[in-house]
Design an enzyme around this catalytic site. Structure first.
Site, PDB file in Angstrom:
ATOM      1  N   ASP A 262      15.402 -13.629   1.038  1.00 20.31           N
ATOM      2  CA  ASP A 262      14.047 -13.819   1.537  1.00 20.31           C
ATOM      3  C   ASP A 262      14.002 -13.309   2.981  1.00 20.31           C
ATOM      4  O   ASP A 262      15.024 -12.968   3.580  1.00 20.31           O
ATOM      5  CB  ASP A 262      13.587 -15.277   1.428  1.00 20.31           C
ATOM      6  CG  ASP A 262      12.056 -15.375   1.409  1.00 20.31           C
ATOM      7  OD1 ASP A 262      11.385 -14.370   1.755  1.00 20.31           O
ATOM      8  OD2 ASP A 262      11.509 -16.441   1.066  1.00 20.31           O
TER       9      ASP A 262
HETATM   10  C1  BGC Z   1       8.279 -15.431   1.622  1.00 18.52           C
HETATM   11  C2  BGC Z   1       8.462 -14.690   0.333  1.00 18.52           C
HETATM   12  C3  BGC Z   1       7.852 -13.322   0.423  1.00 18.52           C
HETATM   13  C4  BGC Z   1       8.464 -12.593   1.599  1.00 18.52           C
HETATM   14  C5  BGC Z   1       7.950 -11.185   1.755  1.00 18.52           C
HETATM   15  C6  BGC Z   1       8.697 -14.600   2.820  1.00 18.52           C
HETATM   16  O1  BGC Z   1       8.349 -15.211   4.006  1.00 18.52           O
HETATM   17  O2  BGC Z   1       9.001 -16.630   1.573  1.00 18.52           O
HETATM   18  O3  BGC Z   1       7.898 -15.414  -0.723  1.00 18.52           O
HETATM   19  O4  BGC Z   1       8.043 -12.636  -0.765  1.00 18.52           O
HETATM   20  O5  BGC Z   1       8.173 -13.306   2.783  1.00 18.52           O
HETATM   21  O6  BGC Z   1       6.642 -11.164   2.126  1.00 18.52           O
END
Ligand code: BGC
Length: 743
Positions: A262
């Site tokens: 993530d």
């Molecule tokens: C979130 C994810 C997301 C990623 C990319 C993160 O902060 O937890 O769910 O896919 O950002 O945008």
């Protein structure tokens, strides 16, 4: 490209190039802009590293993507195309209802179509990968990200997982399909106190039995990517959790796709306190099998050197890059790096009539009618004919009041529509019906002054304005036969970083409701939200209550359809609505205690609270229609079975009202005596039936031994002989039951 050629390519790549494939750039590095979904400035890259990066996050627009793809491929020593990834969560340009609402449709078919539409739109815009489906089981409404999940049930979430992966990916080779990424692996939906990014405490059994099945369903459906979660599990952040990522995800579940961290989660392991610095974090992540480092500086800053120094075997890098190259190859990017339909085609796809129609149907099917004292539908004839008489007028004048009456921002925290004007407001939806006697008023500000949001504190411009709105609303309410109040929480009070310590709607809106009630008690409340709210007082003050979540592009039309009876509400809650914040976390498939208590009673020295019953206000599976359904007793074709045999459980469902309706018939099982405590009931099947007035239908479910399995006292996934209870009804609290014995 053939597998041999792909192998040759890998062998020919330098270490720097390989590490480049494992780096995901944030959009601003390439464009100076883009969609920002986390903290910025997390990467410090050399020009050479930027040139060799394998993927980028947060860029949209076919032309821009094509141009960047060409530019990057020129810099790339082997001209390897990049992957363009984005969070396409509930639609791309045509916005569908938020995933929690999709869960309430109990319709995997609708979810599949919504994702197929999203993939078609997103690929026409040049994208290759979506960070969806989010499959974190959710039980705590304080957590803002409950809006992204299908809900609180492992079985329903698994059904949705399969459908969503199918919808996005289908045959990945097709140009209008994209790779899906299940997330957030694992257990991210259970943070302490509902606080985003917080520690997760789950027993291994609960993790395995409740939290993992939906992810596993996505894996089995062929989902091509998986994202690590931010949280610690058993004190270890997922991006460095070898057991979780290698043993459970890859070995046990058989996942052979790309694991991506993530957003900056690899480097965040330093803040978790399990890595001294970004270098150690990179080592932990690559050992855990994280193939792509999303926008942190760990792989970019240290991986090459870690390999050179012999601390990380190059084999680990090769394995990761191989998986990334495979994905690019399966997407056909080597043959067609600018994998977009031509721009005239894209225009035909985005917000096309077909998708808008699907979004409208899906939204309507996701609304959950929590209360109705006979006031809905608003049109007398709608009650009888279920929309057959579309031009029949309502019985009187209707005042549409509230900050959600004429609001375009009804698409949820994870949607980024380029043209908000395309989102149909309630007012527009009502006006499109062309009925006389409709009047509209704002009533109050959407948020209270001083309210904290992700984007700062609310400063409502003028108190005088608020007073004027209130006076106007009360005048209108008093002079109308019927009031429809459109209330709710702002979309940015849920979603990522949207945790809250209260489950109410803003005080200004409550004041509006209370005051309107004094001048006209004939109130229908339409509630917009991204999470279950504690709606006790709202329900009490309203004669009908319809939860519409964040309904998306066609929200206003869908709401008008349902309120006027052109469509019949059919949604069932995919997440329990508590009585109060104090009940949270609250979920239907909880465990029995040694001091059981009737859920609607309070007894001393029994399970529960002193000041409130344990029963939630509205349980999982609950939702009314404009008609009513009667259930016969549960019939079993036999009372005993052995492994390899099956029992058919059936009920006859009858529409006892005078309009057609759709009922979701739900099957729950309970194992009342086992080597470990089992939930008071668990959803094991559901079926949607459409019944004409007076019509009856027999609904059957097949029960087989594998449905009775669980992690026993030895952590073996088995069933245990004994008595089982079968419940079939229209909600998780049904008492319609039968029993059988597993021999
Ligand atoms: C979130 C994810 C997301 C990623 C990319 C993160 O902060 O937890 O769910 O896919 O950002 O945008």
């Amino acid at each position: 490209m053939t597998q041999d050629k792909l192998k040759e390519l890998l062998q020919d790549m330098s270490l720097e190039e390989k590490v480049g494939q494992m780096i995901q750039l944030p959009a601003d590095v390439l464009t100076g802009g883009g969609l920002v979904t986390g903290p910025t400035g997390t990467t410090q890259l050399t020009d050479e590293q930027v040139g060799m990066a394998g993927s980028v996050l947060g860029i949209e627009g076919a032309e821009k993507i094509c141009e960047l793809q060409k530019r990057q491929m020129e810099k790339q020593p082997h001209h390897i195309p990049m992957l363009f990834m984005l969070d396409v969560i509930n639609g791309f340009e045509t916005i569908f209802p938020i995933p929690l609402a999709l869960g309430c449709t109990f319709s995997p078919e609708m979810a599949e179509e919504a994702c197929a539409a999203a993939a078609k739109e997103a690929t026409s815009d040049g994208l290759h990968v979506t960070f969806s489906p989010m499959l974190d089981l959710v039980r705590d409404a304080r957590w803002g990200r409950v809006m992204e999940s299908p809900g609180e049930d492992p079985y329903l979430n698994s059904e949705m997982a399969r459908a969503m992966v199918r919808g996005y990916q289908g045959d990945l080779h097709a140009k209008d399909k994209m790779a899906a990424c299940l997330k957030h692996f694992a257990g991210y939906g259970a943070p302490d106190g509902g606080r985003d990014y917080d520690n997760v405490e789950l027993s291994e059994r609960t993790l395995m039995e409740d939290y993992l099945p939906a992810y596993e369903a996505a894996v089995k459906a062929g989902c091509r990517l998986a994202m690590t979660s931010f949280n610690t599990l058993n004190r270890i952040p997922s991006s460095g959790n070898k057991w979780l990522m290698r043993k459970i995800l890859r070995e046990k579940m058989g996942f052979d796709g790309v694991v991506i961290s993530d957003y900056s989660a690899v480097e965040e392991m330093v803040f978790h306190g399990i890595a001294a610095d970004a270098r150690e974090a990179a080592k932990l992540a690559v050992e855990a099998g994280v193939d792509i480092d999303m926008v942190s500086n760990a792989y970019a800053g240290h991986l090459t050197e870690l390999v050179r120094s012999g601390e990380v075997p190059e084999k680990l890098v090769d394995e990761a890059v191989w998986r990334i190259l495979q994905l690019k190859n399966d997407l056909g990017l080597f043959e067609e790096p600018l994998r977009v339909v031509d721009s005239s085609e894209a225009e035909k796809v985005l917000l096309c009539g077909d998708f808008r129609q699907k979004a409208r149907e899906t939204a309507a099917a996701s609304f959950v009618l929590l209360k109705n004292e006979g006031v809905l539908p608003l049109r007398e004839d709608g009650r009888k004919n279920s929309g057959a008489e579309k031009n029949a007028a309502p019985t009187g004048s209707i005042a549409w009041i509230g900050p959600y009456v004429d609001n375009h921002e009804i698409y949820g925290a994870w949607s980024f529509p380029r043209n908000k004007e395309e989102i149909v407001t309630v007012k527009q939806g009502v006006e499109a019906k062309g009925l006389p006697g409709m009047a509209f008023a704002q009533g109050c500000y959407l948020m209270d002054k001083g309210c904290a949001t992700k984007y700062g504190q609310i400063t409502n411009p003028s108190d005088e304005q608020a007073d004027l709105w209130m006076e106007e609303a009360l005048r209108l309410a008093e002079s109308s036969d019927q009031v429809v109040l459109c209330l709710g929480e702002h979309k940015d009070l849920s979603g990522e970083a949207g945790s809250r310590t209260s489950l109410g709607i803003p005080e200004g809106q409550m004041e509006l409701l209370r005051k309107v009630r004094q001048v006209n008690p004939n109130i229908v409340t339409v509630l917009f939200c991204g999470r279950p709210l504690a709606v006790g007082e709202i329900a009490e003050l309203s004669r009908a209550l319809l939860v519409v979540w964040m309904p998306g592009t066609e929200g206003g039309n869908a709401i008008a359809d349902v309120l006027f009876g052109d469509r019949i509400p059919q949604g069932k809650l995919s997440m329990t609505f508590p009585r109060s914040l104090g009940q949270v976390p609250v979920y239907y498939n909880h465990f029995p205690t040694g001091r059981p208590n009737p859920p609607h009673e309070i007894h001393l020295f029994r399970n529960g609270y002193l000041d409130q019953v344990t029963a939630p206000l509205y349980p999982f599976g609950y939702g009314l229609s404009y008609t009513e359904f009667a259930y016969s007793e549960v019939k079993l074709d036999r009372r005993e079975m052995k492994a390899g045999e099956r029992i058919t459980a059936s009920v006859t469902v009858t529409n006892t009202g005078d309009i057609s309706g759709v009922e979701t018939v739900q099957l729950y099982l309970r194992d009342p005596s086992a080597s470990v405590a089992r939930p008071v009931r668990s959803l094991k099947g559901f079926r949607k039936v459409t019944l004409a007035p007076g019509e009856s239908r027999e609904v059957r479910f097949v029960i087989e031994e594998p449905m009775l399995r669980f992690y026993d006292i030895h952590m073996d996934y088995v069933s245990e002989p004994g008595r089982f209870e079968v419940y079939i009804g229209g909600s998780s609290d049904t008492e319609n039951r039968a029993e059988f014995v597993l021999g």
